[in-house]
Design a protein around this motif. Structure first.
Motif, mmCIF file in Angstrom:
data_model
loop_
_atom_site.group_PDB
_atom_site.id
_atom_site.type_symbol
_atom_site.label_atom_id
_atom_site.label_comp_id
_atom_site.label_asym_id
_atom_site.label_seq_id
_atom_site.Cartn_x
_atom_site.Cartn_y
_atom_site.Cartn_z
ATOM 1 N N LEU A 1 0.842 -1.205 0.162
ATOM 2 C CA LEU A 1 -0.096 -0.047 -0.119
ATOM 3 C C LEU A 1 0.762 1.053 -0.012
ATOM 4 O O LEU A 1 1.705 1.454 0.874
ATOM 5 N N GLU A 2 0.481 2.333 -0.985
ATOM 6 C CA GLU A 2 1.470 3.310 -0.957
ATOM 7 C C GLU A 2 0.555 4.428 -0.785
ATOM 8 O O GLU A 2 -0.397 4.658 -1.613
ATOM 9 N N ARG A 3 0.618 5.500 -0.045
ATOM 10 C CA ARG A 3 -0.034 6.679 0.277
ATOM 11 C C ARG A 3 -0.136 7.464 -1.085
ATOM 12 O O ARG A 3 -1.291 8.220 -1.327
ATOM 13 N N ARG B 1 5.671 2.411 -15.287
ATOM 14 C CA ARG B 1 6.770 3.448 -15.604
ATOM 15 C C ARG B 1 6.231 4.788 -14.957
ATOM 16 O O ARG B 1 7.024 5.409 -14.375
ATOM 17 N N PRO B 2 5.185 5.449 -15.534
ATOM 18 C CA PRO B 2 4.728 6.868 -14.986
ATOM 19 C C PRO B 2 4.697 7.110 -13.572
ATOM 20 O O PRO B 2 4.739 8.162 -13.382
ATOM 21 N N HIS B 3 4.609 5.848 -12.691
ATOM 22 C CA HIS B 3 4.253 6.180 -11.361
ATOM 23 C C HIS B 3 5.638 5.709 -10.651
ATOM 24 O O HIS B 3 5.455 5.707 -9.432
ATOM 25 N N LEU B 4 6.828 5.662 -11.199
ATOM 26 C CA LEU B 4 8.053 5.579 -10.619
ATOM 27 C C LEU B 4 8.432 7.116 -9.961
ATOM 28 O O LEU B 4 8.351 7.856 -10.671
ATOM 29 N N ARG B 5 8.849 6.955 -8.606
ATOM 30 C CA ARG B 5 9.065 8.421 -8.135
ATOM 31 C C ARG B 5 10.240 8.840 -8.756
ATOM 32 O O ARG B 5 11.465 8.153 -8.851
ATOM 33 N N SER B 6 10.341 10.209 -9.304
ATOM 34 C CA SER B 6 11.624 10.671 -9.840
ATOM 35 C C SER B 6 12.682 11.193 -8.701
ATOM 36 O O SER B 6 12.151 11.687 -7.591
ATOM 37 N N GLY C 1 4.766 -11.397 -8.533
ATOM 38 C CA GLY C 1 3.323 -11.517 -8.105
ATOM 39 C C GLY C 1 3.058 -10.463 -7.177
ATOM 40 O O GLY C 1 1.966 -10.729 -6.634
ATOM 41 N N VAL C 2 3.819 -9.642 -6.614
ATOM 42 C CA VAL C 2 3.687 -8.786 -5.710
ATOM 43 C C VAL C 2 2.463 -7.668 -6.330
ATOM 44 O O VAL C 2 2.683 -7.244 -7.443
ATOM 45 N N GLU C 3 1.533 -7.263 -5.581
ATOM 46 C CA GLU C 3 0.439 -6.201 -5.965
ATOM 47 C C GLU C 3 0.801 -5.028 -5.136
ATOM 48 O O GLU C 3 1.470 -4.903 -4.200
ATOM 49 N N PHE C 4 0.605 -4.183 -6.063
ATOM 50 C CA PHE C 4 0.577 -2.740 -5.365
ATOM 51 C C PHE C 4 -0.588 -1.944 -5.621
ATOM 52 O O PHE C 4 -1.267 -2.020 -6.529
ATOM 53 N N ARG C 5 -0.857 -1.074 -4.485
ATOM 54 C CA ARG C 5 -2.054 -0.025 -4.441
ATOM 55 C C ARG C 5 -1.755 1.237 -4.292
ATOM 56 O O ARG C 5 -0.808 1.676 -3.125
ATOM 57 N N ARG C 6 -1.674 1.841 -5.111
ATOM 58 C CA ARG C 6 -1.247 3.474 -4.960
ATOM 59 C C ARG C 6 -2.605 4.400 -4.331
ATOM 60 O O ARG C 6 -3.480 3.755 -4.568
ATOM 61 N N ASN C 7 -1.995 5.452 -4.035
ATOM 62 C CA ASN C 7 -3.256 6.509 -3.309
ATOM 63 C C ASN C 7 -3.988 5.750 -2.203
ATOM 64 O O ASN C 7 -5.197 5.869 -2.199
ATOM 65 N N ALA C 8 -3.201 4.775 -1.478
ATOM 66 C CA ALA C 8 -3.817 3.957 -0.409
ATOM 67 C C ALA C 8 -3.138 4.286 0.757
ATOM 68 O O ALA C 8 -2.252 3.984 1.106
#
Length: 573
Positions: free
Chosen positions: A36-38, A147-152, A204-211
């Motif tokens: 979970l990524e805030r 790719r667009p969601h990798l922090r720069s 197979g790890v899942e990611f949730r952004r804006n969470a």
């Protein structure tokens, strides 16, 4: 846990190095994992770092003619302890770090190489070079839709490696850099996190952004999930085996900083989402906290108008302090530190307290350089030959410059005269600048000996820039044991709760052993957390079904000396 919107074996909070390493490790051991990524971006604070983990006794050191051993690394860490280091966790770290590096090179597309950067106190017993390793430039297109969601990295917008920094940014081969960009390569923290995320997704790890994780759910004394906010709604997610907190520090939470951190914090160099979410959840679960007064200090530049995620961007300092013809002064116009030494300890010197004046005499501080410096070396984003920016104060004389920055003119003139006199003799008896191998790491390699970092300030005009007391991140948090389990104030593990990275208490106390002294422990203890979380029994098998109860807010206080923290054998780790 009944009534959850979804469930996974392991739920990880935070997508930085600690969190992704934990999820990757858990998945490697055969269980499901979600991160979970805030924010909208993946990579956390690690993505904006240099991407260099500090890995003692790593298998790449011989590539640069260096060597290490378990005992040598522990000797070095003990020499930095000053009674504040958790030496049991230091042993865990030294034992686990080499294996972690090999794991990453086997289970992800990442590859590493040792760099010649010395430890931050290389003259201490056990000090050496080569413990810091860097990832190879990474083809970020391999992330696909992510790719667009990798922090720069805001301060290093082009793909760089250690050799580029060693040679000096002003001598960059622009054609080579252009070729890297054309190939879609990224470097530093972006490369590290791109490779980690790619490896995790492939497994197979899942990611949730804006969470945004908000509250742990506890059932029969066991952490069984959490509540998180997404899309304006509160959702619940069950953790069949464990929750791992890896949400970063609390440097952007003004109240927590004011209540806990010792020393003024004027600037934070991490993404502005590190508000202590995981720490607060751990405290609500009655976790012990430790090392809360400490941070990874960094003297920082703040250029007006530069922003990152809507907040003032602060930049690291390195060559600005270490190259010849540069000094740092306080408002009395006096030097107060070896400017070329490691950033964390230079930053700590900014906090010296004057008991009679009841004041911090080294705040504000300024970097002062002369015209020759500006012609030869970069300063912040400005390269030699470029126009002098208006965020640098300028004076035709030192006295005029002192007036512009509100520094005592007599003090500044006397300081520069004394400094120049010592430079002519090739030494700095006041602060020992140039006597440590580390002092030369970011200095002018074209010069010899101490003169790589020592040079007179003599040619007008003169320039100055404000230096802020900054932090790369906070260093205090939930206390953990050798298994990365979060402990309560009596030293007992909180069932089903693990932590790694800056949300946990840094085991090195006040010390910063070397380049990557933040990233290395995040990866190692994240890896340990994921492995041990995966090994736990399913929390919902054979247990009575009772309604889930969110942890209640409280104000816990770590209770020292109640009983030793359970460590477990190395096999258990």
């Amino acid at each position: 846990m009944s009534g959850a919107d979804e469930s996974f074996d392991v739920v990880v909070v935070g997508s930085g190095g600690a969190g992704v390493a934990a999820a990757l490790s858990a998945r490697h051991h055969g269980v499901t994992a979600v991160v979970l990524e805030r924010s909208d971006k993946l990579g956390g604070t690690t993505a904006v770092s240099a991407g260099v983990p500090w890995i003692p006794n790593n298998h790449h050191m011989d590539e640069i003619g260096s060597s290490d051993s378990r005992e040598q690394a522990l000797t070095y860490l003990r020499a930095l302890s000053l009674g504040g280091m958790d030496l049991e966790l230091a042993e865990v770290y030294v034992d686990e770090a080499p294996e972690l590096l090999q794991f990453l090179e086997t289970e992800t597309p990442l590859s590493f190489s040792a760099i010649s950067l010395p430890d931050y106190h290389p003259e201490k017993p056990g000090g050496t070079a080569g413990r810091s390793v860097e990832p190879a430039l990474f083809p970020v297109g391999e992330l696909g839709d992510l790719r667009p969601h990798l922090r720069s990295t805001p301060c290093i917008p082009i793909p760089l490696c250690w050799q580029d920094l060693q040679d000096g940014l002003d001598s960059l081969d622009l054609q080579a850099v252009g070729d890297r960009i054309a190939k879609g390569l990224v470097g530093t923290g972006e490369a590290l996190m791109a490779g980690l995320i790619k490896g995790a997704v492939d497994k197979g790890v899942e990611f949730r952004r804006n969470a945004r994780a908000r509250r742990l759910v506890i059932e029969d004394g066991t952490v069984v999930g959490l509540e998180y906010e997404a899309g304006g709604e509160t959702r619940t997610i069950a953790a069949r085996r464990a929750v791992i907190l890896a949400s970063g520090g609390f440097e952007w939470n003004e109240e927590l900083v004011k209540d806990h951190v010792a020393g003024p914090v004027e600037a934070s160099l991490s993404p502005p989402f590190n508000e202590g979410d995981g720490l607060i959840m751990a405290m609500e679960a009655r976790a012990a906290i430790a090392n809360m007064k400490e941070a990874y200090w960094m003297p920082a530049l703040g250029i007006p108008g530069e922003e990152y995620d809507g907040r003032q961007l602060y930049r690291l300092t390195g060559g600005e302090r270490a190259n010849p013809r540069s000094i740092m002064v306080n408002r009395a116009g006096k030097r107060f530190v070896n400017e070329a030494h490691n950033y964390s300890d230079v930053g700590r010197a900014m906090h010296n307290f004057d008991e009679m004046a009841f004041d911090y005499p080294n705040l504000p501080a300024w970097i002062v350089v002369d015209d020759d410096f500006m012609k030869r070396y970069p300063f912040g984003p400005r390269l030699p030959g470029e126009p002098v920016p208006d965020w640098l104060e300028t004076g035709a004389t030192l006295r005029e410059l002192a007036g512009r920055i509100e520094v005592d003119p007599d003090g500044l003139e006397a300081t520069v005269e004394r400094f120049n006199d010592h430079v002519a003799r090739g030494s700095d008896p006041d602060f020992g600048r140039g006597t440590s191998r580390y002092d030369l790491a970011f200095a002018d390699r074209s010069r010899r000996g101490a003169l790589q970092t020592l040079g007179p300030i003599e040619n007008a005009p003169f320039y100055a820039c404000r230096v802020y007391s900054g932090v790369l991140g906070t260093k205090g948090g939930a206390k953990i044991n050798a298994r990365s389990e979060v402990l309560d104030p009596r030293g007992e593990p909180i069932d089903g709760l693990y932590a790694a990275g800056n949300v946990s208490a840094g085991f090195t106390g006040m010390a910063y052993p070397g380049g990557g002294g933040t990233v290395g422990p995040a990866l190692v203890f994240g890896h340990i957390a994921g492995r041990n979380a995966a090994a736990r029994e399913n929390a919902f098998q054979g247990r009575p079904r009772t309604p889930p109860v969110p942890a209640q807010p409280c104000s816990p206080v770590a209770t020292p000396g109640v009983r030793p923290s359970p460590r477990g054998s190395k096999a258990d780790r």
